[in-house]
Design a protein around this motif. Structure first.
Motif, PDB file in Angstrom:
ATOM      1  N   HIS A  92       0.805  -1.238   0.000  1.00 25.53           N
ATOM      2  CA  HIS A  92       0.000   0.000   0.000  1.00 25.53           C
ATOM      3  C   HIS A  92       0.832   1.279   0.000  1.00 25.53           C
ATOM      4  CE1 HIS A  92      -3.511  -2.496   0.955  1.00 25.53           C
ATOM      5  NE2 HIS A  92      -2.740  -3.115   1.834  1.00 25.53           N
ATOM      6  N   LYS A 125      -7.672   3.282   3.975  1.00 26.73           N
ATOM      7  CA  LYS A 125      -6.399   3.761   3.426  1.00 26.73           C
ATOM      8  C   LYS A 125      -5.225   3.542   4.384  1.00 26.73           C
ATOM      9  CE  LYS A 125      -8.167   7.851   2.005  1.00 26.73           C
ATOM     10  NZ  LYS A 125      -8.178   9.233   1.612  1.00 26.73           N
ATOM     11  N   ALA A 157       0.618   4.365   4.130  1.00 28.64           N
ATOM     12  CA  ALA A 157      -0.406   3.584   4.833  1.00 28.64           C
ATOM     13  C   ALA A 157       0.019   3.292   6.265  1.00 28.64           C
ATOM     14  CB  ALA A 157      -0.667   2.283   4.081  1.00 28.64           C
TER      15      ALA A 157
END
Ligand code: SF4
Ligand code: SF4
Ligand code: SF4
Lengths: 178, 731
Positions: free
Chosen positions: B138, B419, B142
Motif C-alpha cells: 500500500h 487507506k 499507509a
C-alpha cells in the motif's frame, strides 16, 4: 530558641493538592492517609461567586489538647513548639483524635500509630523548609520562626494580619490569611 | 507507592531513641536530630536531577532515592517550569515505577481480548514483517505514528516513521492546542508565545486555568503578579481553581469567547487605544481589519456572550491603558475555552488583540522565546532519513493545521476509509482520549497492524496487535531537551533507579532495535549517549556536568525585550489580513463564527477541563492521585443550582447524562461556580481497561459523548460541541 509556625494564605491557594502529595511522599504515608485536609467554602450566587480553599493540618497548638489527653505521653511538644508523636509510645487509643479540634490526626492502619503533621521536623532541623511549603506552587505557605520578628513568617503575619483558623479554640502556630 | 514499613524504619528507630530523651524532659531539635541521623545513617540517599513526565511540561525535578528506591521528589530550582516546585501530579505520578499494573513483557494479541507474552525478538520480527508487507502493498503512507511527544520521542519517533518512508507523524495536540497553534501560526508566525506574567499589569485568561492545568512556575508568577497589584480576569463558563488569584470572573456563555475578543478589539480601536506605532511598523492589513471590526460592538457581544457591554468596554479600555503590560494569555488546551468550531478563529483574534496592545516582545507582554543552540549528529556518519515525498495525511484537508503536530485523528479516519493500514502509538492513549472511543475502536480494528508502546495496558494497548513494554521515565535516560523562552536552556531526563522489570526497554532502544529488523537500521547507528554528546558539542557544557546539574540555563543568550524580531509569517509581520487563509478558502479577515451546536432550554453544553491532580488519562491509575479524587468526590459533574432545582436534582444525586453518542451515570456537584447552560466534567476519568485496576470504573470519559468530528480550520477535535440532557435516576 526558635518557635516554628506557618502562614497559609488561602487567597493564593488554588487547591492543587501538591502539598498533600509531597507530604505523603516525604513521610512515606500510605495512599489513604494524609496529614492535610481540604475544605471548600463557596459564597455568593452565579455569577458573583467566590470560592475559598482552606488546607488544614495539625495547627501545633500551644497547650495542645492532644498532648494533655495522651495517656502515654506519646504526643509531646518540643522546645521549638512542634507537636510530635512518638511512634513507639503510641498505643493507638485515639484519645488525641477525639481531643483535636481540627480533625488533624489520622491513624496508620498498618501500625495503629496515630500521626499528624510533624512540621517536617527532620527537614527543619537540617535548615530546610517543610515539604508542603517548599512545593506550594503559589507560595501560599510561609514557614519560619515566630519569635524572630524579622523572619518571613512573622513579617507576613503582621503585614497580612494573619489569624489562627479558630482563635476561639486557643493559640495555634498556623496562621491563616483569608 | 513507596514501601512504607521498610523505608520508615529509620524514622521509627529515631523515635525510639528520642522517646528516651523525651521522658527525661523536653526534647530539643538538636538532640532529636542527632538521634534521627544516627538511626537513619544506614539509609543511602542519592539526589538525581531529572525531568518530570506527569504532564507535557516536563518540569525539572530532583529524585531522592533511598536505598535504591525512589523515595520522594522535589522541584528543580533552576528549571524554568518548576522553579523549585512540583505539582501533585509530579509528586505522585512517579510512583508509576512501582505500579502493580505495569506491563512487564512484550505481548501479542491472540484473541478478542487475549494476549500472550512473546520475546522481543519475535515482536520485532513479526512487527517488521507486517510493516514491510503493508508498505510494499500500500505504500509507506499507509503507516502512521502518533505520540504525546516527550524528549526522546520527539527525536526518535519522526525519524523512525520517516525512515520507513512515511511522513505520517502525529501528536496528541489534535485534542489539545491544534486550534490555538493554527490561529497563532498564521497571525504571528509561531504556534505559541509565552506570557511575561510576573511583569504584566493586566492579564486575561480565556478558558485557561493555571491552577488546574498546572505548570508550577506559572502559578508562582501569577501569584507574584497579584502581589504586585496586577488585574487578573478569568473568562470561563466555570469559576476554575485559579479564581482565588483573580480580580474578576467573567462567566461567559460557553463557545462565545470569539465574540468577546472581537468586541474588545473593536473598543480598543474605537477609543484610539491601540498601539499605532507598533501597528505601523510590525503589522499588515490593519485598515481592512479595523473596517470589518466595526460591527462587533460590545452591545452585539453582550447578546452573544452574556457579559454586560459595560464590562466589555471597561476591560478593553483598561487593558488599552495598561498596554503594553497587558495581554490575553496564549492559553493551551484547545485554545481559549477549548475546542469549538470557532476556536482557530478565536486563537487568531487573540493574537491580533495582543498586537493591538503592541505587547509583543515587551516587558509584561507576549514573548517570542529563543531556543538553545544545540548540535546534530554528524551526517556523514549518521545519515538522516530523506524527507518522504508524499504529504502527511490530512495536509490536503487541513492546510492551515500546524504541520509538525498534524491532525492525529486523520489516522483513524483513513483507517475507516481503508487507506491507513498500520499505526504505532507511543505514549499515547488515542483510543480513549483522541475522539469518540467507539469510532476510534472501530478504526483501530480496521487496521492490519496496531502497535502500542506504553508502560501500562491502556485502552489503546488493549486494541493493539502488539504491545511493547517501556521502562518508566524514572528508569531511563533520554535525549536532551532544549528549553526555549526568555532565557534558553537544556534539561536532561536521567535514570534514577534500576529497571524494575528486566524485560522492559527504554524507547530509544526499542526504535533502534526495531529499525534494524525493519531494514532501516542505518539511520539509528548511534547510541543515546553519542547523540547527546553531539547535541552538547556547540555548548561549553560536558555531558558529565549536565548529568550533575540536570538543568542548565544560558542567561547570556537572554532575549532583548523591546526588539520585535522578523516574524515567520509570509509577510514577516503580524497578519491582520491573511493570504494563507484566503488561499485555503477561508476569510482572510477574522470574523464571528457560531459554535456548531447550541443547547436548548432543556439541555446543556458538555464542557471539560483539567483537574490539578490528573493529566490526560495516564494518571488515573496512580493510587496516590486517585485517592484524592475519591476523598473529595472529584469525578462528579458540575451543574448550576438553578438548573438542578428545576430538574429536581440535589448535590450528590445520581443522574443520567445523555448525548447523541452515549449515556452515562454519574453523581453531581451542585455549584454556583458554573454557567447555567453548561455541565462540566473533569477530563481524566472513564478508564475502561480492566487492567488498570485503580482507574477502572471511576467517573466517565467525556469523549464517549463527543462526536467524531474535525474543526474545519485546524482539524482539532470539536470536543466542546456536545449537547447533553440530564435527569435524576435512583442511586
Ligand atoms: S491541631 Fe490537633 S493534633 Fe495538632 S496540636 Fe492541635 S490538638 Fe494536637
Ligand atoms: S509540615 Fe511536613 S508533615 Fe506537616 S503537612 Fe507539611 S509536609 Fe506534611
Ligand atoms: S500546594 Fe499550595 S496552592 Fe496547592 S493546595 Fe497546597 S497550599 Fe494550596
Amino acid at each position: 530558641m526558635a518557635r516554628y509556625g506557618m502562614v497559609i494564605d488561602t487567597r493564593k491557594c488554588v487547591g492543587c493538592y501538591a502539598c498533600r502529595v509531597s507530604c505523603q511522599m516525604q513521610n512515606e504515608l500510605p495512599v489513604e492517609e494524609s496529614y492535610i485536609k481540604f475544605y471548600e467554602k463557596e459564597t455568593g450566587v452565579f455569577p458573583n461567586v467566590k470560592n475559598e480553599i482552606i488546607p488544614v493540618q495539625c495547627q501545633h497548638c500551644e497547650d495542645a489538647p492532644c498532648v494533655s489527653v495522651c495517656p502515654t505521653k506519646a504526643t509531646y511538644t518540643t522546645k521549638e513548639g512542634i507537636v510530635l508523636v512518638d511512634a513507639d509510645k503510641c498505643i493507638g487509643c485515639k484519645y488525641c483524635m477525639v481531643a483535636c479540634h481540627y480533625g488533624a490526626r489520622t491513624q496508620d492502619h498498618n501500625t495503629g500509630v496515630v500521626e499528624k503533621c510533624r512540621f517536617c521536623a527532620e527537614l527543619v532541623a537540617e535548615g530546610k523548609q517543610p515539604a508542603c511549603v517548599s512545593t506550594c506552587i503559589s507560595n501560599a505557605r510561609i514557614f519560619g520562626d515566630l519569635d524572630d520578628p524579622n523572619s518571613e513568617v512573622s513579617k507576613a503575619i503582621v503585614k497580612m494580619n494573619a489569624q489562627p483558623l479558630r482563635p476561639d479554640l486557643g493559640k495555634a502556630k498556623i496562621y491563616y490569611v483569608r | 507507592m513507596v514501601d512504607t514499613k521498610l523505608s520508615r524504619r529509620g524514622f521509627i528507630k529515631a523515635s525510639a531513641a528520642t522517646a528516651a530523651l523525651a521522658s527525661a524532659g523536653t526534647v530539643g531539635f538538636n538532640e532529636w536530630f542527632k538521634e534521627y541521623v544516627k538511626a537513619g545513617s544506614n539509609a543511602e540517599i542519592k539526589e538525581i536531577p531529572s525531568t518530570c513526565n506527569a504532564c507535557s511540561s516536563k518540569c525539572g525535578m530532583i529524585g531522592h532515592v533511598k536505598n535504591g528506591r525512589l523515595w520522594k521528589l522535589t522541584g528543580h530550582p533552576d528549571h524554568p517550569y518548576s522553579k523549585g516546585k512540583l505539582c501533585a501530579r509530579g509528586h505522585g505520578y512517579a510512583t508509576v515505577v512501582y505500579s502493580k499494573d505495569r506491563l512487564t513483557q512484550p505481548l501479542k494479541r491472540v484473541g478478542e481480548k487475549k494476549f500472550e507474552p512473546i520475546t522481543w525478538e519475535q515482536a520485532y520480527e513479526e512487527i517488521s514483517g507486517k510493516l514491510n508487507e503493508i508498505i510494499k502493498e500500500h505504500g509507506p503512507q499507509a503507516v502512521a505514528l502518533t505520540e504525546d511527544p516527550r524528549a526522546s520521542g520527539k527525536f526518535y519517533s519522526p525519524r523512525f516513521i520517516n525512515a520507513l518512508g512515511s511522513s505520517n507523524y502525529f501528536t496528541h495536540h489534535v485534542v489539545c492546542s491544534n486550534s490555538r497553534d493554527a490561529g497563532f501560526m498564521h497571525t504571528v508566525g509561531v504556534s505559541s508565545t509565552s506570557a511575561d506574567i510576573s511583569n504584566a499589569k493586566y492579564i486575561m485568561f480565556i478558558g485557561r486555568s493555571y491552577g488546574d492545568g498546572i505548570r508550577p512556575s506559572s502559578v508562582q508568577s501569577l501569584a507574584a503578579a497579584k502581589d504586585n497589584g496586577a488585574k487578573i480576569i478569568i473568562v470561563d463558563p466555570r469559576l476554575n481553581n485559579t479564581g482565588n488569584l483573580a480580580t474578576e470572573w467573567l462567566a461567559i456563555r460557553p463557545g462565545t469567547d470569539l465574540a468577546l475578543v472581537l468586541a474588545m478589539s473593536q473598543v480598543l480601536i474605537k477609543e484610539n487605544l491601540h498601539d499605532t506605532e507598533f501597528i505601523k511598523n510590525y503589522t499588515v492589513g490593519f485598515d481592512e481589519y479595523a473596517k470589518e471590526l466595526k460591527k462587533y460592538t460590545p452591545e452585539w457581544a453582550e447578546k452573544i456572550t452574556g457579559i454586560p457591554a459595560d464590562s466589555i468596554t471597561r476591560i478593553a479600555i483598561d487593558m488599552g491603558k495598561a498596554k503594553p503590560k497587558a495581554l490575553i494569555e496564549q492559553s493551551w488546551r484547545g485554545a481559549f475555552g477549548c475546542n469549538y468550531e470557532n476556536s482557530t478563529e478565536t486563537g487568531r483574534a487573540v493574537a491580533m488583540f495582543n498586537a493591538l496592545l503592541g505587547n509583543y516582545q515587551q516587558k509584561g507582554g507576549s514573548i517570542f522565546g529563543t531556543k538553545p543552540h544545540l548540535g546534530n549528529l554528524d551526517e556523514g556518519k549518521h545519515a538522516n532519513p530523506k524527507d518522504p515525498d508524499a504529504p502527511k495525511a490530512g495536509k490536503k484537508e487541513f492546510p492551515l493545521a500546524y504541520h509538525s503536530h498534524g491532525v492525529a485523528t486523520m489516522v483513524a479516519k483513513e483507517a475507516l476509509e481503508g487507506k491507513m493500514k498500520a499505526a504505532i502509538y507511543y505514549h499515547s492513549n488515542a483510543a480513549l482520549g483522541y475522539g469518540n472511543p467507539k469510532v476510534m475502536k472501530e478504526a483501530l480494528s480496521k487496521m492490519d497492524l496496531v502497535v502500542a508502546i506504553d508502560v501500562q495496558m491502556s485502552e489503546t494497548a488493549r486494541l493493539a496487535h502488539y504491545v511493547l513494554p517501556e521502562v518508566t521515565y524514572i528508569e531511563r535516560d533520554e535525549v536532551i531537551e532544549g528549553l526555549s523562552g526568555k532565557i534558553p536552556g537544556i534539561a536532561l531526563r536521567q535514570q534514577m533507579v534500576d529497571k524494575v522489570h528486566p524485560e522492559t526497554k527504554p524507547i530509544h532502544e526499542i526504535y533502534t532495535e526495531l529499525a534494524k529488523v525493519c531494514g532501516v537500521g542505518q539511520y539509528f547507528n548511534f547510541s543515546l549517549d553519542e547523540l547527546n554528546e553531539a547535541m552538547l558539542a556547540p555548548t561549553s557544557i560536558t555531558y558529565k556536568q549536565l548529568r550533575e546539574k540536570g538543568t542548565i540555563m544560558f542567561p547570556n543568550d537572554e532575549i532583548k525585550l523591546g526588539e520585535v524580531p522578523k516574524l515567520k509569517t509570509p509577510t514577516g509581520k503580524v497578519e491582520f489580513c491573511s493570504e494563507t487563509y484566503k488561499e485555503a478558502g477561508f476569510n482572510p479577515i477574522v470574523e464571528w463564527i457560531e459554535p456548531k451546536v447550541s443547547p436548548a432550554d432543556d439541555s446543556f453544553r458538555l464542557i471539560t477541563g483539567k483537574q490539578a491532580i490528573h493529566s490526560h488519562t495516564q494518571t488515573a491509575n496512580i493510587p496516590i492521585l486517585m485517592q484524592i479524587t475519591k476523598d473529595y468526590d472529584l469525578e462528579r459533574i458540575w451543574i448550576n443550582p438553578a438548573r438542578a432545582k428545576a430538574l429536581g436534582i440535589k448535590d450528590g444525586d445520581l443522574v443520567e447524562l445523555k448525548s447523541s453518542e452515549a449515556t452515562s451515570k454519574i453523581r453531581v456537584k451542585v455549584t454556583e461556580r458554573i454557567h447555567p447552560e453548561a455541565i462540566f466534567v473533569p477530563s481524566h476519568y472513564g478508564i475502561t481497561s480492566k487492567d488498570l485496576k485503580t482507574g477502572y470504573g471511576v467517573g466517565f470519559g467525556y469523549m464517549e459523548h463527543v462526536p467524531f468530528d474535525f474543526e474545519k480550520w485546524s482539524g482539532a477535535g470539536n470536543i466542546h460541541e456536545v449537547i447533553v440532557k440530564v435527569r435524576k435516576v435512583k442511586g
